[in-house]
Design a protein around this motif. Structure first.
Motif, PDB file in Angstrom:
ATOM      1  N   TYR A   5       0.873  -1.161   0.000  1.00 31.37           N
ATOM      2  CA  TYR A   5       0.000   0.000   0.000  1.00 31.37           C
ATOM      3  C   TYR A   5       0.911   1.212   0.000  1.00 31.37           C
ATOM      4  CZ  TYR A   5      -4.028   2.856   1.203  1.00 31.37           C
ATOM      5  OH  TYR A   5      -5.029   3.782   1.165  1.00 31.37           O
ATOM      6  N   PRO A   6       0.643   2.204  -0.854  1.00 29.08           N
ATOM      7  CA  PRO A   6       1.601   3.306  -0.983  1.00 29.08           C
ATOM      8  C   PRO A   6       1.860   4.032   0.334  1.00 29.08           C
ATOM      9  CG  PRO A   6      -0.081   3.422  -2.698  1.00 29.08           C
ATOM     10  CD  PRO A   6      -0.518   2.368  -1.732  1.00 29.08           C
ATOM     11  N   GLN A  51      -1.673  -4.025  -5.295  1.00 28.03           N
ATOM     12  CA  GLN A  51      -1.879  -2.889  -4.394  1.00 28.03           C
ATOM     13  C   GLN A  51      -3.232  -3.074  -3.744  1.00 28.03           C
ATOM     14  OE1 GLN A  51      -1.526   1.185  -5.940  1.00 28.03           O
ATOM     15  NE2 GLN A  51      -3.012   1.780  -4.372  1.00 28.03           N
ATOM     16  N   THR A  52      -3.239  -3.236  -2.446  1.00 33.32           N
ATOM     17  CA  THR A  52      -4.492  -3.497  -1.733  1.00 33.32           C
ATOM     18  C   THR A  52      -5.127  -2.191  -1.275  1.00 33.32           C
ATOM     19  OG1 THR A  52      -3.154  -3.756   0.224  1.00 33.32           O
ATOM     20  CG2 THR A  52      -3.825  -5.765  -0.915  1.00 33.32           C
ATOM     21  N   GLU A  53      -6.255  -2.308  -0.570  1.00 35.31           N
ATOM     22  CA  GLU A  53      -6.978  -1.099  -0.167  1.00 35.31           C
ATOM     23  C   GLU A  53      -6.454  -0.508   1.140  1.00 35.31           C
ATOM     24  OE1 GLU A  53      -8.012  -4.121  -0.056  1.00 35.31           O
ATOM     25  OE2 GLU A  53      -9.345  -4.508   1.633  1.00 35.31           O
ATOM     26  N   ASP A  54      -5.621  -1.245   1.854  1.00 38.28           N
ATOM     27  CA  ASP A  54      -4.924  -0.698   3.019  1.00 38.28           C
ATOM     28  C   ASP A  54      -3.880  -1.708   3.475  1.00 38.28           C
ATOM     29  OD1 ASP A  54      -6.215  -2.640   4.554  1.00 38.28           O
ATOM     30  OD2 ASP A  54      -7.733  -1.282   5.333  1.00 38.28           O
ATOM     31  N   GLU A  55      -3.189  -1.396   4.553  1.00 43.80           N
ATOM     32  CA  GLU A  55      -2.086  -2.269   4.978  1.00 43.80           C
ATOM     33  C   GLU A  55      -2.584  -3.538   5.667  1.00 43.80           C
ATOM     34  OE1 GLU A  55      -2.205   0.998   5.479  1.00 43.80           O
ATOM     35  OE2 GLU A  55      -0.327   1.885   4.775  1.00 43.80           O
ATOM     36  N   GLY A 106      -8.762   8.243  -1.809  1.00 46.89           N
ATOM     37  CA  GLY A 106      -8.084   7.114  -1.169  1.00 46.89           C
ATOM     38  C   GLY A 106      -8.611   6.911   0.239  1.00 46.89           C
ATOM     39  N   ASP A 140     -11.010   3.577  -0.210  1.00 48.00           N
ATOM     40  CA  ASP A 140     -10.183   2.424   0.130  1.00 48.00           C
ATOM     41  C   ASP A 140     -10.033   2.251   1.630  1.00 48.00           C
ATOM     42  OD1 ASP A 140      -9.853   1.952  -2.558  1.00 48.00           O
ATOM     43  OD2 ASP A 140      -7.944   2.987  -2.711  1.00 48.00           O
ATOM     44  N   ILE A 141      -8.980   2.863   2.170  1.00 45.19           N
ATOM     45  CA  ILE A 141      -8.619   2.585   3.565  1.00 45.19           C
ATOM     46  C   ILE A 141      -9.692   3.059   4.549  1.00 45.19           C
ATOM     47  CG2 ILE A 141      -7.278   4.719   3.908  1.00 45.19           C
ATOM     48  CD1 ILE A 141      -5.221   2.988   5.459  1.00 45.19           C
ATOM     49  N   TYR A 168      -4.117   8.356  -5.377  1.00 44.41           N
ATOM     50  CA  TYR A 168      -3.376   8.826  -4.203  1.00 44.41           C
ATOM     51  C   TYR A 168      -2.360   9.822  -4.692  1.00 44.41           C
ATOM     52  CZ  TYR A 168      -4.984   4.462  -2.016  1.00 44.41           C
ATOM     53  OH  TYR A 168      -5.725   3.430  -1.527  1.00 44.41           O
ATOM     54  N   SER A 187      -6.113   4.326  -6.926  1.00 47.83           N
ATOM     55  CA  SER A 187      -7.053   4.058  -5.840  1.00 47.83           C
ATOM     56  C   SER A 187      -8.224   3.347  -6.500  1.00 47.83           C
ATOM     57  CB  SER A 187      -7.524   5.356  -5.179  1.00 47.83           C
ATOM     58  OG  SER A 187      -8.490   6.011  -5.987  1.00 47.83           O
TER      59      SER A 187
END
Ligand SMILES: Cc1ncc(C[n+]2csc(CCOP(=O)(O)OP(=O)(O)O)c2C)c(N)n1
Ligand code: SF4
Ligand SMILES: [Mg+2]
Lengths: 581, 299
Positions: A224-225, A249-253, B100, B104-105, B130, B138
């Protein structure tokens, strides 16, 4: 001979790629080099800097004064003021509104950079080429054929005309500076090529890490960036496909590390890379990997913490966290390589260790090592022959005997049966489980299971621990890790030359299991022990005492986000030499 | 509908902030705050916004500002809004988050807060990647787009978060654009006086991230509506309604060629005719579906 070259301007002006081209050109001329990059986020307009220090001898640390500064704007002068000495040649454009230079004592090389660029190529961005030409002209004997190659490589896709124009822009700057030197009777910097004929490479820590993972057969990368680890994700996305793997690349860590666990459970080598905030999010999953004995590799390219902290600055503040993260009694192997070459080798080894011990392995690095390039030893076929993939007790065949995934064994390590093996029921759980992987709360099984897991590292001996002496019969030892080890070494070689003091340099690489016996062995008979660290606590020093270190020591540390300057480290070490504990 | 001349003169997000020239998010934020006025608490996760707001030694925000961890804005805002009620203070709590941080997160906390119908105004400025980390994909990044982690073009389509949010049964969902400031302003004004969870998504170009010339930022936002790739709509009380700026472009023959939109942005430069066809098909289908929904209660 050693020189420092710096280019500074706004984010988005091509500072970074110009710096890289200069660094590569210097490297092609046979020199050793180290870089220092200062950047903000992607947003246009913040100041960016690219420094290259080079010599015929190994260099690592940053030094305070510059020999050449290319300043694209007033801000560049402002942030570099303290680095300018009277012999620094400052290349600037009078049209860029730089007024501050009048009061600065230095050699001023005013060039109409933007005008030349526009006249020749039609765009002001080629001022990079003009200033690159001018700055290379200041070094007598420096071959610039690499720059020419690069111009061809970068622009030939567009047209041969653009290639020619950029070459002309470069040469125009080159000739301008040559004429300036002769008109003003200024001697150019002499460069003498390193001629030892030893093959070297130029690499960043993150590149070393990513290539080491590919060499080790990593087939699944999820990330994840996050600065300063994003370049690993970018590298993997581009390259892992050529090695039969995938990068996601996932949506979070949380997702990144859990998908890595999934991939490893299915049977492939898998890793993720992140930095502070992302690493914090991965904590629960690392505990799960420990409990389920799943081999995974996690790289943490540290930046200034805590929280968002200093996203674009360096620090080694996650050492204590790496050893102790997670609830319950957990263990993970923690490795902190010291340069890009070691990054390659120990990342390779990290996969072996993860599979051998069926544990999470954490590789620590930091922004200064991860995002800067250094000359390193050459990675050749013989190294690749030497590094052997060892998958430990990996079972993907139908066994003759009865095997359980979490079977009690003498060394605590069970056969790692992967789910697809015929005839064997695969089950795993983050709950406490019995030998078959079935959930249990039975006290005696629980006790035996804890003890089995704890046996795994009981006889650990893969420390990669090293120490070396500068001068004979040293009485002063310095303990350092990561790229700072090489900073320290450079300084100690210099102190040894000028003051005759000998040093023992101690470099722990595996930080857990903690190499306490190795440390005590290396530190025996020392009168004076200094830890050099890039964090407030002196985290390695704390570990040393926590694990039973008996020697007294002092700490030199830095926590402002900037790497040590050679001069400051020199001064600090000298002061500590004579202040006995 | 408010006209440009009727927009308030007061500025709450000041000039001299640290954004790139041509940045869409700052145009959006400036006008959103004009609508909300001073009585607002702003909650911002890690993003370009959290960087541009306060280049040392100044801050360009004039309202209370809480920067939160990346995944956490909707949760932090939930706590805040409840506390303000306990303390008897009446103010709007606005989350200002990137795509993002939203798609996503942050999606779990956004969904959680929406399900609890927290009294929040949640705004997602959508620059489709992002940007703060250097331009990585994203799930708001459209099909085919080049980013640092989709070097050959993204393979997946954009996630439809406005509809996901509407499916929570919240009182208000809207999409808006920095090219249609009065439409944006009116939507914020409407949402401001509502209670419960309100979600507004603002199309916000990013010049370096989209490899877009500085002066074409607003133009690209206009074209996004005119080519039908980014339809503007509202879902109020579950009823779907296409907004005025997009109305005409529901019809294929009225839409501008997608090519006009793509050619000014470097992020689409690598696309071949066949890719563009595919994207066009998707745009046609989406607009047909939206036309069919127009005026209907969908949730
Ligand atoms: C847990 C965590 N992971 C990663 C990051 C790094 N990070 C900071 S901002 C950002 C991207 C923000 O993207 P978006 O929400 O779209 O906002 P934009 O930058 O585009 O304005 C990322 C990945 C972080 N701060 N925290
Ligand atoms: S990178 Fe993009 S979103 Fe960020 S400040 Fe610049 S234009 Fe705005
Ligand atoms: Mg974004």
């Amino acid at each position: 001979m050693q020189y420092v070259w710096k280019i500074s301007g706004e984010q988005g002006e091509g500072i970074d790629s110009t710096g890289h081209i200069f660094a590569m050109n210097v490297f092609r001329n046979g020199f050793e080099l180290a870089t220092y990059r200062k950047y903000s986020s992607r947003i246009k307009g913040g100041n960016t800097t690219f420094e290259v220090r080079f010599s015929e001898n190994p260099v690592f640390a940053r030094v305070k004064k510059l020999d050449v500064l290319i300043a694209f704007d007033e801000n560049a002068i402002l942030v570099s003021k303290e680095q300018i000495k009277s012999s620094t040649i400052v290349i600037f454009d009078e049209q860029s509104g730089i007024t501050d230079l009048d009061k600065v004592d230095c050699i001023k090389l005013a060039i109409p950079l933007s005008k030349i660029a526009r006249d020749i190529t039609g765009t002001a961005i080629s001022k990079n080429m003009v200033s690159l030409g001018a700055s290379i002209a200041l070094f007598d004997g420096m071959d610039y054929s690499y720059v020419m190659d690069q111009i061809e490589k970068r622009f030939s896709k567009k047209s041969m005309e653009i290639v020619e124009k950029n070459k002309r822009a470069f040469l125009e700057g080159y000739n301008f500076a040559k004429k300036f030197l002769s008109d003003n009777s200024i001697l150019p910097y002499k460069v003498v090529k390193g001629k030892d004929g030893v093959k070297r490479m130029i690499m960043s820590g993150n590149e070393g890490l990513a290539m080491g993972a590919l060499a080790a057969g990593c087939k699944y990368f999820a990330g994840y960036p996050i600065t300063p680890a994003s370049s690993i994700l970018e590298f993997m996305v581009k390259n892992i496909g050529n090695f039969g793997g995938v990068a996601v690349q996932t949506e979070d860590e949380i997702s990144a590390i859990n998908s890595v666990i999934g991939a490893s459970l299915a049977g492939v080598r898998a890793m993720t890379a992140t930095s502070g905030p992302g690493f914090s999010l991965m904590v629960e999953a690392i505990g799960y990997a420990y409990m389920t004995e799943t081999p995974i590799v996690i790289a943490n390219i540290q930046r200034g913490g805590p929280s968002t902290g200093l996203p674009t600055k360096t620090e080694d503040g996650d050492i204590l966290m790496s050893l102790f993260l997670g609830h319950g009694d957990t263990e993970k192997i923690v490795i902190f390589p010291s340069n890009p070459y070691e990054m390659f080798v120990y990342t390779f080894q990290a996969f072996n260790l993860a599979e051998k011990y069926q544990l999470p392995v954490i590789i620590l690095s930091d922004l200064q090592l991860g995002e800067n390039v250094y000359t390193t030893k050459y990675i050749d076929d013989s190294l690749l022959d030497e590094l052997k993939v060892d998958r430990g007790k990996y079972v993907d065949y139908e066994p003759n005997e009865r095997l359980y995934r979490y079977q009690f064994t003498e060394d605590g390590i069970s056969y790692r049966i992967i789910p697809s093996v015929k005839g064997l029921q695969f089950q795993t759980s983050g709950n406490e489980h019995n030998e078959k992987g079935f959930i249990t709360e039975n006290s005696s099984i629980r006790k035996k299971m804890v003890e089995k897991r704890m046996r795994k590292l009981a006889n650990f001996n893969d420390y990669f621990f090293e120490f070396e002496d500068i001068g004979s019969n040293p009485k002063v030892a310095i303990v350092a890790y990561g790229i700072n080890y090489h900073f320290v070494k450079e300084v100690c070689v210099e102190i040894n030359k000028s003051e005759g003091v000998s040093f023992r340099l101690v470099k722990p690489v595996v930080l857990y299991p903690f190499p306490i016996e190795k440390m005590e062995g290396a530190l025996e008979g020392m009168d004076n022990i200094i830890f050099v660290e890039q964090n407030y606590f002196g985290q390695l020093r704390r570990l040393y005492y926590m694990f039973g270190g008996k020697n007294k020591s002092v700490l030199i540390n830095k926590y402002d986000g900037e790497p040590f300057f050679f001069e400051d480290l020199y001064q600090s070490i000298k002061e500590k030499l004579y202040s006995k504990v | 509908m408010t006209s440009i001349k009727q927009l308030p003169y007061e500025e709450y997000f000041l000039a001299g902030n640290g954004s790139c020239p041509g940045c869409g998010l700052t145009i959006g934020l400036r006008n959103v705050l004009k609508a909300l006025g001073k009585n607002v608490y702003m909650v911002v996760p890690a993003s370009c916004s959290s960087v541009v707001q306060s280049p040392f030694p100044n801050s360009s925000a004039t309202v209370p500002l809480l920067n939160t961890p990346f995944a956490a804005s909707a949760a932090a805002a939930s706590g805040m809004v409840r506390a303000l009620k306990i303390m008897g203070k009446d103010a709007v709590v606005m989350v200002w988050a990137g795509d993002g941080g939203t798609f996503d997160i942050g999606l779990a906390t956004v969904s959680g807060a929406a399900e609890r119908n927290e009294d929040l105004l949640y705004i997602c400025y959508d620059n489709e990647a992002y940007m703060n980390t250097g331009g990585h994909r994203s799930s708001a990044t459209p099909l085919g787009t080049f980013t640092g982690t989709t070097p050959t073009g993204k393979r997946e389509n954009k996630k439809n978060v406005p509809l996901i949010m509407a499916a929570h049964g919240i009182p208000y969902v809207a999409t808006a654009s920095i090219a249609f400031v009065t439409d944006l302003y009116d939507k914020i004004m409407k949402a401001k006086d509502m209670k419960g969870f309100r979600y507004i998504q603002i199309y916000s170009p990013c010049t370096p991230g989209w490899l877009l010339p500085t002066e074409k930022s607003v133009e690209s936002a206009k074209l996004a509506v005119q080519t039908g790739i980014y339809p503007l709509f509202e879902i109020e009380g579950g009823i779907f309604k296409i907004s005025a700026p997009s109305k005409a472009y529901l019809k294929k023959e009225k839409r501008k060629p997608l090519h006009d939109y793509f050619k000014i942005q470097g992020r689409f430069k690598h696309l071949k005719e066949e890719h563009i066809k595919l994207i066009e098909q998707w745009i046609d289908q989406m607009n047909e579906e939206y036309a069919a929904l127009d005026g209907k209660k969908i949730f």
